[in-house]
Design an enzyme around this catalytic site. Structure first.
Site: not given
Ligand code: XMP
Length: 513
Positions: A84, A172, A224-229, A369
């Site tokens: 486009y 991409e 939280s125990g997640g990767v991000d935090s 991520k």
């Protein structure tokens, strides 16, 4: 991110826009996405070294076609229009777009007519990915055709001053064989960006920015125990040291030893103090007899906030709340399509900042991520932790269909442990985006030894994905599934039947609730 070397991607509603940003960043150049209708003044303020116009579902001839309010092609920096975006260049500069062109979707062979600039160092033909309705019939006056295909005689064009480029295909998309090289040619050679964007430079500039912004204020972070935090905590700790206060709440609906692992990681590996709040009894009490998935989510979200608020009140000088928000969430809320409809109400500590009058610090609001994972690697977060599968905030409560109880949690934990252990044993963990067991509110008849059994059904789920927005069910080698099923039935009392979920997303979601 403060840099003078950025590419701005204008989003015209394409499904691939985020991919463009990721691919540009893979080339070491910082890229940001904005809706097509940002003002001329905003674009000036952003001061890009180049602009990429994304694809989109519209036709430039439609009544409400997305068209910037100023002539973006003449903005003064190199422009690359994709699909486009190419048609928009042609439309504004006097080319002819064929609204009745044959739709083209899938692989095509691009034959290159000019090996300068955009197609520098490419072979004479290469496979590209097409996904378009309208097509360019005639380029604007003076524009040169630099690539064609059997179906698209005008597949790539270049302006006379060699600053404006347009391609009908999608560089991409992974299926475009040399897409990365084409984007590299644009951002590095044509726009002249030098290599500055990588995890190391991000960490360096973030630490400086965060410490300037926060000063001596206290920051509270819910882990939280997640990767991000977790990675956010390590980065914030590098920037502000002991002014960071981490709290981890054990909701009682976590996997086996989850809270223990988080606390040990912080205390032993990172030497970052962490407060552990045991909320397991309270969560289970509030969840008693609740069957509706949305009600479960709301109860869990609210209980997290209540406990978090309680521990925050005990601390002095907290002015900020740290969050591990990622770029896809930020773009989603800015999107030209508007925030997407809520399919499930994902919980976080939303609501708390206003209630407690806290400012928000989100060190990863510009990152994808995989970039956060890279930052984690650089900051010394152990490999096994950085590459862990995502785990939802409401935990096992949304993997026990129907009411949650201690007994059912125990059964599910055991099955889930065996499932993941066997995935690790088969060395398949890194191929899978997420794998987990689900306990169904269904009993079925079985036979074990000489006895009839009447027990629970356990469903196994494993998917591949790049961002969790879409996902494909994972094709396990049958012998791995056989072993998992065998072990679960033999070792977990309460389960006598195991089934495997072969639903992709869409139409299914990854979690069952
Ligand atoms: P769905 O089930 O929506 O999941 O396809 C997409 C991704 O999001 C995770 N998920 C959640 N994460 N709170 C979270 O923090 C939630 O309420 C929640 N629900 C789903 C899910 O595990 C997957 O990675």
């Amino acid at each position: 991110m403060q840099t003078n070397e950025k590419i701005i991607i204008l989003d015209f509603g394409a499904q691939y826009t985020q991919l463009i940003a990721r691919k540009v960043r893979e080339n070491g150049v910082y890229a940001e996405i904005y809706p097509f209708n940002i003002s001329y003044e905003k674009m000036k303020e952003l001061n890009p070294k180049g602009i990429i116009l994304s694809g989109g579902p519209s036709s430039v001839y439609e009544k409400d076609a997305p068209i910037p309010s100023y002539d973006v092609v003449d903005f003064g920096v190199p422009v690359l229009g994709i699909c486009y975006g190419l048609q928009l260049i042609a439309y504004t500069k006097g080319g002819v777009v064929d609204g009745a062109a044959r739709r083209e979707f899938g692989r095509a062979e691009l034959l290159i007519d000019s090996h300068e600039d955009l197609f520098m160092d490419l072979p004479s033909s290469t496979t590209v990915w097409m996904s378009h309705g309208d097509a360019l019939k005639e380029p604007p006056a003076g524009y040169k055709i630099i690539g064609h295909s059997d179906n698209s005689p005008v597949c790539a064009v270049r302006s006379p001053d060699k600053k404006i480029f347009g391609v009908q295909f999608h560089p991409e998309v992974h299926h475009t064989q040399l897409g990365n090289k084409i984007l590299n040619n644009f951002v590095r050679s044509i726009c002249g960006c030098r290599e500055v964007w990588n995890a190391e430079s991000f960490i360096e500039s973030s630490i400086k920015n965060i410490s300037e912004k926060i000063g001596d204020d206290g920051v509270l972070l819910a882990l939280s125990g997640g990767v991000d935090s977790t990675v956010a905590a390590v980065l914030l700790h590098k920037a502000i040291g002991e002014n960071l206060h981490c709290v981890h709440i054990d909701s009682g609906v976590m996997r086996t030893d989850e809270s223990k692992i988080v606390v040990e990681l912080f205390n032993q590996s990172f030497k970052i103090p962490i407060e552990l709040v045991d909320g397991s009894e309270l969560f289970l009490e509030r969840l008693k007899d609740v069957e509706d998935p949305e009600k479960k989510r709301k109860i869990i979200g609210k209980t997290f906030i209540d406990l978090f608020e309680e521990s925050a009140k005990k601390m002095n000088d907290i002015k900020w709340l740290g969050q591990g928000t990622l770029y896809p969430d930020v773009i989603e809320s800015l999107s030209v399509k508007g925030p997407s409809a809520t399919i499930k109400s994902h919980h976080n500590v939303g609501g708390l900042p206003e209630k407690m009058n806290l400012k928000i610090i989100e060190p990863f609001r510009d990152l994808f991520k995989d970039e956060v994972r890279e930052v984690g690697h650089q900051l010394g977060v152990p490999e096994w932790f950085v590459e862990r599968h995502p785990f939802p905030g409401p935990g096992l409560a949304i993997r026990i269909l129907g009411a949650v109880s201690k007994d059912r949690l125990e059964v599910l934990r055991k099955a889930d442990d065996i499932y993941l252990e066997e995935i690790h044993n088969a060395k398949l963990y890194d191929e899978i985006w997420q794998a987990f067991a689900v306990l169904l509110p269904v009993s079925s008849v079985g036979v074990m030894g000489d006895s009839r059994t009447y027990e629970n059904v356990c469903a196994l789920r494993a998917v591949t994905s790049t961002d969790g927005m879409t996902a494909d069910w994972y094709e396990f080698p049958p012998e791995v599934l056989a072993k998992i099923s065998n072990r679960i039935i033999n070792e977990v009392r309460g389960i006598n039947r195991v089934v495997y979920d072969i639903t992709s997303k869409p139409p299914g979601t990854i979690e069952w609730e």
